[in-house]
Motif scaffolding. Structure first.
Motif, PDB file in Angstrom:
ATOM      1  N   THR A 157      97.247   2.002  68.058  1.00 46.12           N
ATOM      2  CA  THR A 157      95.917   1.797  68.770  1.00 46.12           C
ATOM      3  C   THR A 157      95.200   3.149  68.654  1.00 46.12           C
ATOM      4  OG1 THR A 157      96.744  -0.128  70.009  1.00 46.12           O
ATOM      5  CG2 THR A 157      94.552   0.973  70.666  1.00 46.12           C
TER       6      THR A 157
ATOM      7  N   SER B 184      91.781   5.151  70.567  1.00 43.56           N
ATOM      8  CA  SER B 184      90.875   5.119  71.477  1.00 43.56           C
ATOM      9  C   SER B 184      89.660   6.022  70.942  1.00 43.56           C
ATOM     10  CB  SER B 184      91.571   5.208  72.756  1.00 43.56           C
ATOM     11  OG  SER B 184      91.997   6.495  72.907  1.00 43.56           O
TER      12      SER B 184
ATOM     13  N   THR C 259      92.985   1.068  64.055  1.00 42.75           N
ATOM     14  CA  THR C 259      93.567   0.274  65.002  1.00 42.75           C
ATOM     15  C   THR C 259      94.132  -1.014  64.340  1.00 42.75           C
ATOM     16  OG1 THR C 259      92.407   1.012  66.938  1.00 42.75           O
ATOM     17  CG2 THR C 259      93.575  -0.972  67.205  1.00 42.75           C
TER      18      THR C 259
ATOM     19  N   ALA D  36      94.171  -5.559  61.342  1.00 42.79           N
ATOM     20  CA  ALA D  36      93.514  -5.579  62.790  1.00 42.79           C
ATOM     21  C   ALA D  36      93.220  -7.167  63.052  1.00 42.79           C
ATOM     22  CB  ALA D  36      92.248  -4.816  62.541  1.00 42.79           C
TER      23      ALA D  36
ATOM     24  N   GLN E 104     102.497  -1.578  66.505  1.00 48.50           N
ATOM     25  CA  GLN E 104     100.843  -1.393  66.813  1.00 48.50           C
ATOM     26  C   GLN E 104     100.623   0.118  66.765  1.00 48.50           C
ATOM     27  OE1 GLN E 104      98.793  -4.106  67.509  1.00 48.50           O
ATOM     28  NE2 GLN E 104      97.287  -2.266  67.852  1.00 48.50           N
TER      29      GLN E 104
ATOM     30  N   LEU F  12      99.467   4.761  71.329  1.00 51.62           N
ATOM     31  CA  LEU F  12      98.338   4.696  71.476  1.00 51.62           C
ATOM     32  C   LEU F  12      97.784   6.258  71.418  1.00 51.62           C
ATOM     33  CD1 LEU F  12      95.389   3.871  72.797  1.00 51.62           C
ATOM     34  CD2 LEU F  12      96.869   4.251  75.157  1.00 51.62           C
TER      35      LEU F  12
END
Length: 121
Positions: free
Chosen positions: A118, A120, A91, A40, A116, A11
């Motif tokens: 991600t 933000s 993402t 995605a 993954q 993240l």
């Protein structure tokens, strides 16, 4: 036979950076083109970048140009994807794949499980 394992996802805030790694097993890894793809949620898998077996020839998707860099270290059996200036639209699950074809081919024989990423806002 080539087995691929991705790492380095996580993240990050928009504008941040990540470096993904694709570690391979197999004595002939150095002879393969390696590509990065991403998928995605609710979208089709898309090509991100590829690098030839020598680490000289590369191909980048338009969305990656200027922000992502692909490189490899055949001595470590590893391909890297450096990503900077990340955007929320980056993402996705990022997967690496190996091919005996050129960096412009979309046909890959071996795939990793993915990592993954991600971003933000």
């Amino acid at each position: 036979q080539v087995q691929l394992v991705e790492s380095g996802g996580g993240l990050v805030q928009a504008g941040g950076a990540l470096r993904l790694s694709c570690a391979a097993s197999g004595r002939t890894f150095g002879s393969y083109t390696v590509g990065w793809f991403r998928q995605a949620p609710g979208k089709e898998r898309e090509f991100v970048a590829a690098i030839d077996w020598r680490g000289v020839g590369t191909n980048l998707a338009d969305s990656a140009k200027g922000r992502f860099t692909i490189s490899r270290d055949n001595a470590k059996n590893t391909v890297y994807l450096e990503m900077v200036s990340l955007k929320p639209e980056d993402t996705a699950v990022y997967s690496c794949a190996a091919s005996t074809r050129s960096v412009y081919s979309i046909n890959y024989q071996y795939w990793g499980q993915g990592t993954q990423v991600t971003v933000s806002s």
